[in-house]
Design a protein around this motif. Structure first.
Motif, PDB file in Angstrom:
ATOM      1  N   ASN A  73       4.402  -8.779   0.247  1.00  0.00           N
ATOM      2  CA  ASN A  73       4.863 -10.103   0.654  1.00  0.00           C
ATOM      3  C   ASN A  73       3.921 -11.223   0.236  1.00  0.00           C
ATOM      4  O   ASN A  73       4.270 -12.391   0.367  1.00  0.00           O
ATOM      5  N   ALA A  74       2.733 -10.883  -0.224  1.00  0.00           N
ATOM      6  CA  ALA A  74       1.696 -11.885  -0.482  1.00  0.00           C
ATOM      7  C   ALA A  74       1.703 -12.364  -1.935  1.00  0.00           C
ATOM      8  O   ALA A  74       2.050 -11.609  -2.838  1.00  0.00           O
ATOM      9  N   PRO A  75       1.267 -13.597  -2.146  1.00  0.00           N
ATOM     10  CA  PRO A  75       1.091 -14.072  -3.517  1.00  0.00           C
ATOM     11  C   PRO A  75      -0.254 -13.630  -4.117  1.00  0.00           C
ATOM     12  O   PRO A  75      -0.477 -13.746  -5.312  1.00  0.00           O
ATOM     13  N   LEU A  76      -1.134 -13.113  -3.252  1.00  0.00           N
ATOM     14  CA  LEU A  76      -2.484 -12.738  -3.682  1.00  0.00           C
ATOM     15  C   LEU A  76      -2.967 -11.567  -2.847  1.00  0.00           C
ATOM     16  O   LEU A  76      -2.734 -11.515  -1.636  1.00  0.00           O
ATOM     17  N   ALA A  77      -3.646 -10.646  -3.502  1.00  0.00           N
ATOM     18  CA  ALA A  77      -4.333  -9.576  -2.782  1.00  0.00           C
ATOM     19  C   ALA A  77      -5.669  -9.334  -3.477  1.00  0.00           C
ATOM     20  O   ALA A  77      -5.784  -9.482  -4.695  1.00  0.00           O
ATOM     21  N   VAL A  78      -6.655  -8.975  -2.680  1.00  0.00           N
ATOM     22  CA  VAL A  78      -7.968  -8.637  -3.228  1.00  0.00           C
ATOM     23  C   VAL A  78      -8.273  -7.209  -2.795  1.00  0.00           C
ATOM     24  O   VAL A  78      -8.312  -6.899  -1.606  1.00  0.00           O
ATOM     25  N   VAL A  79      -8.474  -6.345  -3.784  1.00  0.00           N
ATOM     26  CA  VAL A  79      -8.827  -4.957  -3.527  1.00  0.00           C
ATOM     27  C   VAL A  79     -10.346  -4.900  -3.421  1.00  0.00           C
ATOM     28  O   VAL A  79     -11.062  -5.343  -4.327  1.00  0.00           O
ATOM     29  N   VAL A  80     -10.826  -4.376  -2.299  1.00  0.00           N
ATOM     30  CA  VAL A  80     -12.254  -4.343  -2.013  1.00  0.00           C
ATOM     31  C   VAL A  80     -12.765  -2.928  -2.274  1.00  0.00           C
ATOM     32  O   VAL A  80     -12.329  -1.966  -1.622  1.00  0.00           O
ATOM     33  N   THR A  81     -13.659  -2.822  -3.252  1.00  0.00           N
ATOM     34  CA  THR A  81     -14.223  -1.533  -3.635  1.00  0.00           C
ATOM     35  C   THR A  81     -15.746  -1.617  -3.589  1.00  0.00           C
ATOM     36  O   THR A  81     -16.309  -2.707  -3.531  1.00  0.00           O
ATOM     37  N   ALA A  82     -16.384  -0.459  -3.645  1.00  0.00           N
ATOM     38  CA  ALA A  82     -17.848  -0.436  -3.743  1.00  0.00           C
ATOM     39  C   ALA A  82     -18.275   0.846  -4.424  1.00  0.00           C
ATOM     40  O   ALA A  82     -17.629   1.896  -4.291  1.00  0.00           O
ATOM     41  N   ASP A  83     -19.363   0.759  -5.156  1.00  0.00           N
ATOM     42  CA  ASP A  83     -19.920   1.900  -5.879  1.00  0.00           C
ATOM     43  C   ASP A  83     -20.607   2.829  -4.883  1.00  0.00           C
ATOM     44  O   ASP A  83     -21.670   2.498  -4.342  1.00  0.00           O
ATOM     45  N   GLY A 137      -6.856   1.242 -12.376  1.00  0.00           N
ATOM     46  CA  GLY A 137      -7.878   1.727 -13.299  1.00  0.00           C
ATOM     47  C   GLY A 137      -9.286   1.640 -12.739  1.00  0.00           C
ATOM     48  O   GLY A 137     -10.250   1.441 -13.481  1.00  0.00           O
ATOM     49  N   ILE A 138      -9.430   1.819 -11.445  1.00  0.00           N
ATOM     50  CA  ILE A 138     -10.740   1.736 -10.790  1.00  0.00           C
ATOM     51  C   ILE A 138     -11.491   3.046 -11.035  1.00  0.00           C
ATOM     52  O   ILE A 138     -10.949   4.132 -10.818  1.00  0.00           O
ATOM     53  N   PRO A 139     -12.757   2.973 -11.481  1.00  0.00           N
ATOM     54  CA  PRO A 139     -13.536   4.197 -11.736  1.00  0.00           C
ATOM     55  C   PRO A 139     -13.691   5.064 -10.480  1.00  0.00           C
ATOM     56  O   PRO A 139     -13.711   4.557  -9.352  1.00  0.00           O
ATOM     57  N   GLU A 140     -13.817   6.340 -10.690  1.00  0.00           N
ATOM     58  CA  GLU A 140     -13.883   7.345  -9.620  1.00  0.00           C
ATOM     59  C   GLU A 140     -15.050   7.130  -8.649  1.00  0.00           C
ATOM     60  O   GLU A 140     -14.947   7.453  -7.469  1.00  0.00           O
ATOM     61  N   GLU A 141     -16.166   6.597  -9.136  1.00  0.00           N
ATOM     62  CA  GLU A 141     -17.334   6.429  -8.264  1.00  0.00           C
ATOM     63  C   GLU A 141     -17.193   5.246  -7.297  1.00  0.00           C
ATOM     64  O   GLU A 141     -18.040   5.034  -6.434  1.00  0.00           O
ATOM     65  N   PHE A 142     -16.105   4.497  -7.434  1.00  0.00           N
ATOM     66  CA  PHE A 142     -15.871   3.365  -6.542  1.00  0.00           C
ATOM     67  C   PHE A 142     -14.929   3.761  -5.418  1.00  0.00           C
ATOM     68  O   PHE A 142     -13.805   4.183  -5.658  1.00  0.00           O
ATOM     69  N   GLY A 143     -15.420   3.620  -4.204  1.00  0.00           N
ATOM     70  CA  GLY A 143     -14.572   3.830  -3.044  1.00  0.00           C
ATOM     71  C   GLY A 143     -13.693   2.605  -2.851  1.00  0.00           C
ATOM     72  O   GLY A 143     -14.151   1.476  -3.023  1.00  0.00           O
ATOM     73  N   VAL A 144     -12.443   2.835  -2.509  1.00  0.00           N
ATOM     74  CA  VAL A 144     -11.535   1.730  -2.231  1.00  0.00           C
ATOM     75  C   VAL A 144     -11.433   1.623  -0.712  1.00  0.00           C
ATOM     76  O   VAL A 144     -10.842   2.485  -0.066  1.00  0.00           O
ATOM     77  N   LEU A 145     -12.040   0.588  -0.170  1.00  0.00           N
ATOM     78  CA  LEU A 145     -12.070   0.425   1.279  1.00  0.00           C
ATOM     79  C   LEU A 145     -10.756  -0.130   1.809  1.00  0.00           C
ATOM     80  O   LEU A 145     -10.151   0.437   2.721  1.00  0.00           O
ATOM     81  N   CYS A 146     -10.331  -1.268   1.250  1.00  0.00           N
ATOM     82  CA  CYS A 146      -9.165  -1.951   1.788  1.00  0.00           C
ATOM     83  C   CYS A 146      -8.583  -2.894   0.749  1.00  0.00           C
ATOM     84  O   CYS A 146      -9.170  -3.120  -0.304  1.00  0.00           O
ATOM     85  N   ILE A 147      -7.439  -3.435   1.088  1.00  0.00           N
ATOM     86  CA  ILE A 147      -6.825  -4.507   0.319  1.00  0.00           C
ATOM     87  C   ILE A 147      -6.585  -5.638   1.302  1.00  0.00           C
ATOM     88  O   ILE A 147      -6.009  -5.429   2.370  1.00  0.00           O
ATOM     89  N   VAL A 148      -7.055  -6.834   0.949  1.00  0.00           N
ATOM     90  CA  VAL A 148      -6.840  -7.998   1.795  1.00  0.00           C
ATOM     91  C   VAL A 148      -5.718  -8.820   1.166  1.00  0.00           C
ATOM     92  O   VAL A 148      -5.860  -9.318   0.049  1.00  0.00           O
ATOM     93  N   SER A 149      -4.588  -8.901   1.867  1.00  0.00           N
ATOM     94  CA  SER A 149      -3.496  -9.764   1.401  1.00  0.00           C
ATOM     95  C   SER A 149      -3.773 -11.173   1.900  1.00  0.00           C
ATOM     96  O   SER A 149      -4.291 -11.361   3.007  1.00  0.00           O
ATOM     97  N   ILE A 150      -3.440 -12.152   1.050  1.00  0.00           N
ATOM     98  CA  ILE A 150      -3.760 -13.546   1.366  1.00  0.00           C
ATOM     99  C   ILE A 150      -2.615 -14.438   0.913  1.00  0.00           C
ATOM    100  O   ILE A 150      -2.047 -14.226  -0.164  1.00  0.00           O
ATOM    101  N   GLY A 151      -2.303 -15.445   1.712  1.00  0.00           N
ATOM    102  CA  GLY A 151      -1.283 -16.399   1.311  1.00  0.00           C
ATOM    103  C   GLY A 151      -1.066 -17.467   2.357  1.00  0.00           C
ATOM    104  O   GLY A 151      -1.693 -17.461   3.429  1.00  0.00           O
ATOM    105  N   TYR A 152      -0.171 -18.393   2.028  1.00  0.00           N
ATOM    106  CA  TYR A 152       0.216 -19.430   2.981  1.00  0.00           C
ATOM    107  C   TYR A 152       1.088 -18.785   4.052  1.00  0.00           C
ATOM    108  O   TYR A 152       2.023 -18.050   3.745  1.00  0.00           O
ATOM    109  N   LYS A 153       0.789 -19.051   5.286  1.00  0.00           N
ATOM    110  CA  LYS A 153       1.434 -18.401   6.425  1.00  0.00           C
ATOM    111  C   LYS A 153       2.925 -18.728   6.502  1.00  0.00           C
ATOM    112  O   LYS A 153       3.305 -19.883   6.394  1.00  0.00           O
ATOM    113  N   ASN A 154       3.714 -17.675   6.718  1.00  0.00           N
ATOM    114  CA  ASN A 154       5.132 -17.835   6.989  1.00  0.00           C
ATOM    115  C   ASN A 154       5.441 -17.291   8.385  1.00  0.00           C
ATOM    116  O   ASN A 154       6.537 -16.839   8.665  1.00  0.00           O
ATOM    117  N   GLU A 155       4.439 -17.303   9.223  1.00  0.00           N
ATOM    118  CA  GLU A 155       4.557 -16.937  10.634  1.00  0.00           C
ATOM    119  C   GLU A 155       3.384 -17.581  11.351  1.00  0.00           C
ATOM    120  O   GLU A 155       2.348 -17.846  10.743  1.00  0.00           O
TER     121      GLU A 155
END
Length: 179
Positions: A73-83, A137-155
């Motif tokens: 539903n979002a116009p933007l998401a940021v995938v948060v990873t770390a080595d 295409g995220i390298p294997e040594e990177f853990g994927v913690l979360c995805i933060v969806s971001i946008g103008y509120k529709n609620e």
């Protein structure tokens, strides 16, 4: 926001967004907030994938069966990873960065939702981390913690009522049993 306390009380999980794209200057500020986050031993193991492509957002919204629809539903998401090879505290480091993004988004008048990926599974029972890693295409040594969806509120959600905070979970001096 007038102050940090007001910001904290007003920040609520938002899962519904308008179609309006997030201003590139606001995206920059959100990522800048993440890049300022502290990390264990100043290793800064985190890396971020900014996703604005609607097809990819829809695909990422299927990374797990429940509570990932905010990504679609979002116009933007940021995938948060770390080595994971650079820090044994990568989960904590990436968590702080994700939270700072959410606070910056709130300060800009945007909504956000933390979508947990680590230790979650897609509909086929496969790790959501692998699903996201493969899609982007995220390298294997990177853990994927979360995805933060971001946008103008529709609620709209009411701010947190300070009188309903769970002060019984605070212990002073030493742990005490509930009375």
């Amino acid at each position: 926001m007038d102050n940090l306390h007001s910001l904290l009380l007003s920040r609520r999980t938002i899962r519904k967004y308008t179609d309006q794209p997030v201003n590139p200057d606001d995206v920059k500020l959100i990522i800048e907030a993440a890049l300022t986050s502290p990390s264990s031993k100043s290793v800064r193991p985190w890396q971020f994938v900014i996703v604005e492509d609607k097809d990819m957002l829809a695909q990422l919204g299927k990374c797990k069966p429940n509570y990932a629809t905010s990504i679609s539903n979002a116009p933007l998401a940021v995938v948060v990873t770390a080595d994971m090879t650079k820090s044994d505290a990568w989960i904590e480091d990436a968590s702080i960065a994700a939270l700072l993004m959410q606070l910056q988004a709130q300060d800009l008048g945007l909504g956000s939702c933390w979508v947990e990926v680590r230790d979650r599974y897609d509909e086929a029972g496969e790790p959501a981390e692998d699903y996201v890693r493969q899609a982007l295409g995220i390298p294997e040594e990177f853990g994927v913690l979360c995805i933060v969806s971001i946008g103008y509120k529709n609620e709209e959600r009411r701010p947190i009522d300070p009188s309903k905070l769970l002060w019984e979970k605070v212990h002073i001096g030493k742990w005490r049993a509930d009375e």
